[in-house]
Every structure is written in C-alpha cells, then in structure tokens.
Write an enzyme that holds these catalytic residues in place. Structure first.
Site, PDB file in Angstrom:
ATOM      1  N   ARG A   1       0.332  -6.166 -28.509  1.00  0.00           N
ATOM      2  CA  ARG A   1       0.982  -5.159 -29.349  1.00  0.00           C
ATOM      3  C   ARG A   1       2.112  -5.825 -30.108  1.00  0.00           C
ATOM      4  NH1 ARG A   1       5.597  -5.115 -26.506  1.00  0.00           N
ATOM      5  NH2 ARG A   1       5.506  -5.135 -24.229  1.00  0.00           N
TER       6      ARG A   1
ATOM      7  N   GLU B   1       3.500 -15.137 -23.876  1.00  0.00           N
ATOM      8  CA  GLU B   1       4.774 -15.465 -23.257  1.00  0.00           C
ATOM      9  C   GLU B   1       4.593 -16.645 -22.305  1.00  0.00           C
ATOM     10  OE1 GLU B   1       6.867 -12.130 -21.692  1.00  0.00           O
ATOM     11  OE2 GLU B   1       6.716 -10.998 -23.561  1.00  0.00           O
TER      12      GLU B   1
ATOM     13  N   HIS C   1      14.990  -9.070 -15.215  1.00  0.00           N
ATOM     14  CA  HIS C   1      13.725  -9.429 -15.865  1.00  0.00           C
ATOM     15  C   HIS C   1      13.492  -8.664 -17.160  1.00  0.00           C
ATOM     16  CE1 HIS C   1      12.925 -11.605 -12.205  1.00  0.00           C
ATOM     17  NE2 HIS C   1      12.978 -10.493 -11.494  1.00  0.00           N
TER      18      HIS C   1
ATOM     19  N   GLY D   1       9.804  -5.777 -15.788  1.00  0.00           N
ATOM     20  CA  GLY D   1      10.404  -6.176 -14.524  1.00  0.00           C
ATOM     21  C   GLY D   1      10.075  -5.257 -13.362  1.00  0.00           C
TER      22      GLY D   1
ATOM     23  N   ARG E   1      19.977  -5.979 -28.007  1.00  0.00           N
ATOM     24  CA  ARG E   1      19.589  -4.590 -27.792  1.00  0.00           C
ATOM     25  C   ARG E   1      20.805  -3.790 -27.350  1.00  0.00           C
ATOM     26  NH1 ARG E   1      13.698  -4.917 -24.734  1.00  0.00           N
ATOM     27  NH2 ARG E   1      12.949  -6.830 -25.747  1.00  0.00           N
TER      28      ARG E   1
END
Length: 449
Positions: free
Chosen positions: A292, A275, A235, A165, A338
């Site tokens: 990754r 994405e 974001h 973001g 998270r």
C-alpha cells in the site's frame, strides 16, 4: 482515466488523495463516521456519505456499507489509503467482484505478502537476505523455546499478521519468552483475527530502512530510493527521512535493485514498500512488505518530485510507467515527523478539542493535516494530528528548518508530542545521524512539557 474515486479512509490521507484527484480532474467521494462529520476531508470531497457509528467495525471496516455507497455514488474505483482495509485482500476482491478498480496490487499478492511468515518464504525464494528465524508459524510455546535456543537470544517474537508493533516483543531469555508468548498471541488474535506467531533473531542496534517501489502491470518496476525510519517508539515510526545518511551509494543501489527484482519475481504492481533491517556493516535483511501507500510517502515525493498517489492511479488505469530507473532523480533531503495528540511524558493518547492551531510557514515546509482549528481528536482512531514534512538542500539544512518549524508549531487545548519531536531534532546524536532503532531509549531520557 478513472472518473470518480471513493476514498475508503479518513483524516490526512483522505485529504492527500483528494488533492491529487483534483489535480487530475477526478471526482471524489468521502465516507465518514459520526465522529468525523465535521472533519476537513468530508467537506473537501465532491460527495460525502455517512457510514455509521464511530466504532471502526461499524464504519471504516464495514465492507458491505462501503460497497453500497460505492454503488450508490457510481464510482469507478476505490482508493484504500493506508490502515483500515488497505491491505485486506478480501476487501480488494470484493471491490473487483463489484466491478470496481481497486487502487493497489492484486488481492492474491496482497494476501501472500500480508502474512509475515509467507512473505519471508516468498522473499527468500526471490533471493532477498532474511533475518535468521522460522519461516512458518510456531506450533506452540514449547516450539518457540526450541527455535530460540537454536538461533540464540536476543530474539524478536512477532505476530505473523501484525503491524504497528502490535504482538511484537524483544525477548532476552527463555523465561521472558514463555511469559511473553501467550499475551502477544492473544493480542494478535484480538487485533488481527490471527494469532500465528513466529521468531526472528534480533539484530542489535539496526537501522530500519525501506525501499519505495512502483511497478506497472507490464512488468516494469523502479525503486524511488530509500527512507530511513529508525527513530521509533514501541516499534512505531516517529521520524522518517529520505535519503538515509547512513547508506553508501553501493548499498543504496544493491537494496534498490534487490527490491525491484523481488517485486518483479512475485508479479507485484502499484506502489509498495520493502522494509529492511540494516546492521552496522550495511548488511541488509528483508523484514516485511507493505502492499500500500506508506504514511511516510511525502519524503520520497520531496526528493524525487513524483506524486505517488498520481502514479498509483495511473497504474490502476492500466498505464505503463512513463519513466525508467535512470529518470528517477534524488535531490535534497526531506524529513517527516508525525504530530500526535498524546502525552509527551507517558506517550498515551490525549484526545480532545483543539482550541487553537498555529502552523509554521516558510521555505521547505509541507503540512499534511488531519484536522483544523476547533477539531475534536477522537479516541476512536489513531491520534495523529498531522505530518510535518521539511525539505532542505542538505540534511543539516533540513534539520535546522525542522527545529525552527517545531518551535512555531502550536497545538492548544490538548497535549501533543511536539516536545518529544523538538528534543529529537535538537539532539546532537540525531544531527550526527546516529539513528538506530534504540535512539529514543538511548538518548531521550526525559521529555518535559
């Protein structure tokens, strides 16, 4: 098979890589800064070497020191994890020049996909639908104004080399664009060493849905279904789940096949993620590619039964994929949240010492921890404490297990975002799958501690 791997990272992803290496009887080498001397990953590795001061330029971004340790420890390969040097093509080249296996894609493809502008061009050539916008860096703010007029507001102003973001801003009119351009350009230059900016049309109330792929060096590639990461703040992803409750089987297949076609077209190998933004009619548009392992990879592991770190290592060793697309199963539903050391009201980082850590236990619960009891969460790095991963036979079961687990998740001594996560999990809109990217702004008005 590789005999010894240096992990060029820290925290929970270092521990995650160590776990798979132990399973494969591969020796591990940890590298750590002075701030991480007492971190769990340091003691869990077979060997550990001090990099230097806590600042990332003197530690986890110090390529010369990392390669010196790799030589001293006589490792075969380097796993970059995510963040830090994981998408740095020059680092990958340096590893290869030193005779080391870099566990990731080729440096040339990494560099090609690391620029959002170059990635747009490449994926357009590969046949992926793109969000309307400019497929090259903007010359200046005057050109930005002209392009925005052509595609129409609202638009997204983005840093070409950005991530997390940073350097990204939604803009609703010309005055906002002029005001935002210089600040975001400077921010991008400071964080990424690249101030290139570009513009895309803003898709209103989209879903952020990504496709996980694995590809070997023989041209074989598979998609491992999708992850929905629409619940975001600034974001940045807060909740990730697999599969998406929104996609139809037809759209899921189309997105997966498009992703495989794209990675085969560019000669990509190892793990990667494409994405997409998906609108309310299930039209999907390529957003960017992450070359990754992703932070949210555990939810894909939970629904497929695959160990993605193991697959990365096997591909890096030159092995063919041992399965085809028809072998990739999709069982149950997984959700990851998270857990951050941050003030749940302001969202500002809240570093400090954890005086008491109590984790929930039970069926379908998986922990990916960066810390232990009495750990100090440093202000030098990302304040993520852990990832809580929940598996259920259905999405509703996973949500109920998530709510129960969060109620028993205790982090004392510092503030955490657990109250925010609890409010999200309990919200009726989340249960109903109304998880567009404006979910937090739309539904989470106030979070109390």
């Amino acid at each position: 098979m590789i005999q010894k791997i240096l992990i060029a990272n820290r925290g929970e992803i270092a521990r995650r890589i160590i776990r798979t290496c132990k399973k494969l009887n591969i020796q591990t080498v940890a590298i750590y800064s002075e701030a991480d001397a007492d971190a769990p990953f340091v003691s869990e590795a077979d060997e550990a070497y001090l990099l230097g001061a806590p600042q990332v330029q003197q530690s986890y971004l110090n390529v010369q020191k990392i390669l010196e340790i790799a030589s001293l420890a006589k490792v075969d390969a380097i796993h970059p994890g995510y963040g830090f040097l994981s998408e740095n093509a020059d680092f990958a080249r340096s590893c290869q020049s030193a005779g080391l296996i870099f566990i990731g894609p080729s440096p040339d493809v990494m560099q090609q996909m690391g620029s959002k502008v170059e990635a747009r061009k490449t994926m357009e050539q590969a046949g992926l639908p793109l969000v309307p916008g400019l497929s090259r860096p903007l010359i200046d703010v005057d050109e930005a104004v002209q392009v925005a007029k052509q595609i129409g507001y609202p638009i997204m102003l983005k840093a070409s080399a950005g991530g997390g973001g940073i350097g990204m801003q939604s803009v609703d009119n010309e005055a906002e664009l002029i005001k935002a351009f210089e600040g975001n350009q400077k921010r991008a230059q400071m964080f990424f060493g690249n101030g290139d900016m570009f513009i895309e049309k803003r898709i209103l109330q989209p879903r952020h849905i990504e496709i996980q792929i694995l590809a070997d060096t023989f041209g074989n590639a598979v998609y491992l279904w999708e992850r929905e990461c629409s619940v975001q703040r600034r974001h940045q992803k807060v909740v990730e789940e697999a599969p998406s409750s929104f996609l139809s089987e037809e759209t899921r297949r189309k997105m997966g096949e498009a992703a495989v076609k794209a990675v085969q077209a560019i000669g990509y190998y190892n793990a990667g993620t494409l994405e997409f933004l998906v609108d309310h009619e299930q039209n999907f548009y390529f957003l960017e590619m992450n070359t990754r392992l992703q932070v949210e990879h555990p939810v894909t592991e939970e629904i497929t039964g695959l160990d993605l770190v193991e697959q990365q290592i096997r591909i890096a060793c030159g092995e063919k994929l041992s399965f085809t697309q028809n072998d990739v199963k999709l069982e149950g539903h997984a959700i990851e949240v998270r857990v951050y050391a941050e003030d749940p009201k302001t969202f500002y980082p809240a570093p400090g010492k954890i005086t008491d850590l109590q984790l929930p236990n039970g069926e379908g619960i998986r922990h990916e921890l960066a810390v232990h009891n009495q750990s100090v969460v440093s202000h030098f790095y990302d304040p993520m404490i852990a990832k809580l991963v929940i598996k259920g036979e259905t999405r509703n079961e996973a949500i109920e297990r998530l709510k129960e687990a969060l109620a028993h998740y205790k982090v004392q001594g510092i503030k955490s975002n657990i109250p925010l996560l609890e409010e999200i999990a309990a919200h009726e809109a989340f249960k109903n799958g109304d998880t567009t990217t404006d979910f937090i702004d739309k539904y989470i008005k106030k979070v109390t501690i």
